[in-house]
Design a protein around this motif. Structure first.
Motif, PDB file in Angstrom:
ATOM      1  N   LEU A 149       0.889  -1.338  -0.095  1.00  0.00           N
ATOM      2  CA  LEU A 149       0.071   0.041   0.072  1.00  0.00           C
ATOM      3  C   LEU A 149       0.961   1.320  -0.083  1.00  0.00           C
ATOM      4  N   HIS A 150       0.914   1.971  -1.043  1.00  0.00           N
ATOM      5  CA  HIS A 150       1.468   3.296  -1.247  1.00  0.00           C
ATOM      6  C   HIS A 150       0.831   4.276  -0.738  1.00  0.00           C
ATOM      7  N   VAL A 151       1.403   5.280  -0.072  1.00  0.00           N
ATOM      8  CA  VAL A 151       0.570   6.416   0.734  1.00  0.00           C
ATOM      9  C   VAL A 151       1.387   7.668   0.413  1.00  0.00           C
ATOM     10  N   ALA A 152       0.743   8.647  -0.175  1.00  0.00           N
ATOM     11  CA  ALA A 152       1.642   9.978  -0.183  1.00  0.00           C
ATOM     12  C   ALA A 152       0.365  11.022   0.183  1.00  0.00           C
ATOM     13  N   HIS A 153       1.063  12.012   0.723  1.00  0.00           N
ATOM     14  CA  HIS A 153       0.071  13.317   1.288  1.00  0.00           C
ATOM     15  C   HIS A 153       0.939  14.678   1.217  1.00  0.00           C
ATOM     16  N   LEU A 154       0.280  15.776   1.055  1.00  0.00           N
ATOM     17  CA  LEU A 154       0.680  16.857   1.461  1.00  0.00           C
ATOM     18  C   LEU A 154      -0.181  17.988   2.197  1.00  0.00           C
ATOM     19  N   GLY A 155       0.422  18.758   2.744  1.00  0.00           N
ATOM     20  CA  GLY A 155      -0.494  20.020   3.500  1.00  0.00           C
ATOM     21  C   GLY A 155      -1.119  19.100   4.616  1.00  0.00           C
ATOM     22  N   ASP A 156      -2.015  19.439   5.431  1.00  0.00           N
ATOM     23  CA  ASP A 156      -2.449  19.044   6.832  1.00  0.00           C
ATOM     24  C   ASP A 156      -3.545  17.857   6.790  1.00  0.00           C
ATOM     25  N   SER A 157      -3.427  17.113   5.456  1.00  0.00           N
ATOM     26  CA  SER A 157      -4.572  16.130   5.240  1.00  0.00           C
ATOM     27  C   SER A 157      -3.804  15.072   5.985  1.00  0.00           C
TER      28      SER A 157
END
Length: 82
Positions: free
Chosen positions: A39-47
Motif C-alpha cells: 500500500l503506497h501512501v502520499a500526502h501533502l498539506g495538513d491532510s
C-alpha cells in the motif's frame, strides 16, 4: 470619490488577506499495488490518511504538515518562511 475608492481598496485588501489565510491545498493518495502487495501512501498539506480494517482496527498512515507542529515550524523557518 477618493474616499470611496480608498475604502473599497482597503476592503478588497482585507478580503485578500483573509482569503489567503483561509485558503490552502491538501491531498492524500493511496494506491494498492497488487503486484508487490504494498500500500503506497502520499500526502501533502495538513491532510491525514487512515487505514480502516474490516476488524475495526484503525491505523494512522500520515502526519499532517501543519505549521502548528514544532518540527514543521522549524522546517518552514529553515526554508526561509515566516
Amino acid at each position: 470619490r477618493r474616499e470611496i475608492r480608498s475604502s473599497r481598496a482597503d476592503r478588497m485588501h482585507k478580503e485578500d488577506q483573509m482569503a489567503s489565510w483561509l485558503s490552502g491545498c491538501t491531498a492524500t493518495l493511496a494506491l494498492i499495488d497488487r503486484a508487490d502487495g504494498f500500500l503506497h501512501v502520499a500526502h501533502l498539506g495538513d491532510s491525514e490518511g487512515m487505514l480502516a480494517l474490516a476488524s475495526g482496527d484503525l491505523f494512522l498512515l500520515t502526519e499532517p504538515h501543519s505549521p502548528r507542529r514544532e518540527d514543521e515550524q522549524q522546517r518552514i523557518a529553515a526554508a526561509g518562511g515566516w
